[in-house]
Structures are given as structure tokens and as C-alpha cells.
Design a protein around this motif. Structure first.
Motif, PDB file in Angstrom:
ATOM      1  N   THR A 143       6.592 -10.695  -9.892  1.00 27.23           N
ATOM      2  CA  THR A 143       5.430 -10.829 -10.945  1.00 27.23           C
ATOM      3  C   THR A 143       4.842 -12.306 -10.608  1.00 27.23           C
ATOM      4  OG1 THR A 143       7.181 -11.394 -12.386  1.00 27.23           O
ATOM      5  CG2 THR A 143       6.152  -9.236 -12.764  1.00 27.23           C
ATOM      6  N   CYS A 182      -2.985 -14.086 -11.040  1.00 26.52           N
ATOM      7  CA  CYS A 182      -3.418 -12.948 -11.382  1.00 26.52           C
ATOM      8  C   CYS A 182      -5.357 -13.457 -10.858  1.00 26.52           C
ATOM      9  CB  CYS A 182      -3.718 -12.636 -12.789  1.00 26.52           C
ATOM     10  SG  CYS A 182      -2.165 -11.903 -13.460  1.00 26.52           S
ATOM     11  N   GLN A 193      -3.707  -4.355  -8.034  1.00 25.19           N
ATOM     12  CA  GLN A 193      -2.946  -4.135  -8.881  1.00 25.19           C
ATOM     13  C   GLN A 193      -2.126  -5.383  -9.531  1.00 25.19           C
ATOM     14  OE1 GLN A 193      -2.198  -1.033 -10.454  1.00 25.19           O
ATOM     15  NE2 GLN A 193      -4.092  -0.656  -9.007  1.00 25.19           N
ATOM     16  N   ARG A 194      -1.890  -6.589  -8.413  1.00 22.50           N
ATOM     17  CA  ARG A 194      -1.121  -7.664  -8.837  1.00 22.50           C
ATOM     18  C   ARG A 194      -2.246  -8.546  -9.848  1.00 22.50           C
ATOM     19  NH1 ARG A 194       1.448  -8.438  -2.872  1.00 22.50           N
ATOM     20  NH2 ARG A 194       3.142  -7.336  -3.169  1.00 22.50           N
ATOM     21  N   LYS A 227      -3.860  -7.576 -12.258  1.00 21.39           N
ATOM     22  CA  LYS A 227      -3.699  -6.881 -13.379  1.00 21.39           C
ATOM     23  C   LYS A 227      -2.193  -7.374 -14.101  1.00 21.39           C
ATOM     24  CE  LYS A 227      -6.001  -2.680 -12.144  1.00 21.39           C
ATOM     25  NZ  LYS A 227      -5.741  -1.279 -12.180  1.00 21.39           N
ATOM     26  N   SER A 259       0.323  -6.086 -12.800  1.00 21.94           N
ATOM     27  CA  SER A 259       1.187  -5.173 -12.594  1.00 21.94           C
ATOM     28  C   SER A 259       2.166  -5.280 -11.120  1.00 21.94           C
ATOM     29  CB  SER A 259       0.398  -3.614 -12.231  1.00 21.94           C
ATOM     30  OG  SER A 259      -0.488  -3.337 -13.168  1.00 21.94           O
TER      31      SER A 259
END
Ligand code: ATP
Length: 255
Positions: free
Chosen positions: A158, A162, A220-221, A223, A225
């Protein structure tokens, strides 16, 4: 060719020797085929497969050996590691009066707390090597607060900006070819709908598979996610942003 192996690799040099034996056979076969202007050479495929098998075996066993060696070092050096952690803890809690940037508070660091912190760090390192806990290695178990558990894997996956990922995704999506767009849209649609599924992507070299995967990962990252990128070899993993080997990520057993 002279090979200088690290002592921990001496046990696994047999597979490397086998690899060189087959690699030599392949070279001879190629040279022979070239001298005879032959396009096919019986047995070449088999030698290729054997060489590949031994080389893979060598890599996997060598990797396992190196990691188990690291574990031994951690076991042997645990007193020193604890001392280092204790020192770090003290360093971060020193009050620097008058310094406006100082936000730390003098904390009473008990020996017990320092020891616990060292054990937590040690356990995180061991978990990242073989997925086990200190208990499995006959070491004292640290006390952890369940909600404060520092999950390195989670923070690793994570730890993307973003904004940066969004910029990469936006720029790439503009460039996708019609075929890439079909796959991209299908993939993102499925994720949005919470659908699970498997997608097998195959195309000749240089057609943009990696580019497409990079775009999916970034989108995706962006967001927030988690998108885990794995490959079966370390070399292939380096081609993917944040890529890792599949056995290291999912702690696959080597046997
Ligand atoms: N839609 C695209 N727009 C711009 N560049 C692209 C696009 N698709 C691929 N490329 C570029 O083309 C080159 C080859 O693409 P890529 O590495 O993704 O192919 P590949 O199918 O993964 O190849 P290989 O199977 O050999 O690994 C790369 O430099 C990539 O950045």
C-alpha cells in the motif's frame, strides 16, 4: 570457467555443474548444426530442458540456502540486534529542548519494552523470510497489540503514491491499442463489479503485455487498492512495477 562460490553454496554446486555440462552439450550441438547447415538437431531440445531444469534447481536451492543462512545469523546475533534496537529507541526519544522541530517526548524506555520491540522486529524479519514466527525457532515470543500489528507485506503493497500511480495509469490508458483496451476494460469492469476470475494473457514478444499489466497495476494502485505483481523468476519480476517472485510472495514451499 572457474566458479568461485560462496561457502554456503558449496552444497548446491552439483546442480550448477550439471547445468554447465548440459550448457556445453548445447553449445556443441549448436556449433555442429551450424557447421552442417542443419536446422534441427535431435536431442538438442532435451539438453536445453535439462540445462534449464538444473539451472532452476540451482537458483532455487541457492536461494533457500542463503535465506536459511540469514536465519542462522539472526539466531546467533539476537543479543546484538536487541542492543541496536535499544539504542535506536533511545536515540529517537532524546529530548532536544529549544528545537522547534522536536516533537518527541522523553519516554521511559524500560528494558522490557526495548526487548519486546527488538523481538517484534526480529519476528517481522523472520516472517518475511519464511513466514514463520519466533515460536517456531525456539525464541521468546513478543507481545503485540493486535490492532497495532505491523504488517510489512501490507505496508509494502500500500506504499504507493495514489497521485503518481494515477498519472501513470492516465498516461498509459491514452496510449492503449484497441486490443489492449478491450482487455483493460474487461479487467477493470470485473474488479469494479467485485467479480473474481482468471485471465490468461498471451501474445508474441513485444506486443505490449507488460505495458498492459503495468497500466492495470497502476490504475488499481491509484485507487488505493492492492495489486500484487508476481512472476515465476526474479528476472521476470523486475519487469513489473513492485514485482516479486511468486514463491517469495506466497511463501510457496520449495519441495
Ligand atoms: N500501447 C502502447 N503504447 C506505447 N508503447 C507501448 C504500448 N504497448 C507497448 N508499448 C511499448 O512497446 C514495448 C514492448 O512492450 P512490452 O514490453 O509491454 O511487450 P511484451 O509483450 O511484454 O514483450 P515480452 O513478451 O517480450 O516481454 C515497450 O517499450 C512498451 O513500453
Amino acid at each position: 570457467m572457474t566458479l568461485e562460490l560462496h561457502p554456503v553454496l558449496l552444497d548446491v554446486q552439483e546442480s550448477l555443474k550439471e547445468y554447465h555440462k548440459y550448457a556445453k552439450k548445447i553449445r556443441c550441438a549448436y556449433e555442429f548444426a551450424a557447421s552442417q547447415d542443419l536446422h534441427f538437431f535431435t536431442g538438442l531440445g532435451n539438453n536445453l530442458l535439462q540445462a534449464r531444469k538444473f539451472f532452476q534447481l540451482y537458483l532455487v536451492v541457492a536461494y533457500a540456502k542463503i535465506d536459511s543462512e540469514r536465519l542462522q545469523i539472526l539466531r546467533k546475533e539476537q543479543n546484538r540486534l536487541r542492543a541496536d534496537n535499544y539504542q535506536n529507541l533511545k536515540d529517537t526519544t532524546v529530548v532536544r529542548d529549544g528545537d522547534p522541530t522536536n516533537v518527541a517526548r522523553q519516554t521511559d524506555v524500560t528494558e522490557e519494552a526495548a526487548k519486546n520491540m527488538a523481538l517484534i522486529n526480529l519476528e517481522d524479519i523472520i516472517a518475511s523470510i519464511d513466514g514463520t514466527s519466533l515460536e517456531n525457532h525456539s525464541l521468546p515470543v513478543p507481545t503485540r497489540q493486535a490492532n497495532k500489528r505491523k504488517d510489512k507485506e501490507y505496508s509494502r503493497e500500500t506504499n504507493y503514491s495514489c497521485e503518481d500511480q494515477g498519472r501513470i495509469a492516465d498516461a498509459n490508458v491514452q496510449k492503449l491499442t484497441p486490443e489492449q483496451s478491450v482487455i483493460y476494460n474487461d479487467f477493470t469492469q470485473k474488479i469494479q463489479n467485485g467479480q473474481s476470475g482468471l485471465c490468461f494473457l498471451d501474445a508474441p514478444g513485444g506486443c505490449g503485455k507488460t505495458f498492459l499489466i503495468e497500466t492495470i497495476l497502476a490504475s488499481q494502485r491509484a485507487k488505493g487498492s492492492i495489486a500484487i505483481a508476481t512472476a515465476s523468476t526474479g528476472l521476470a519480476a523486475t519487469l513489473l512495477p513492485g514485482g516479486r517472485t511468486v514463491h517469495s510472495t506466497y511463501k510457496y514451499l520449495l519441495t
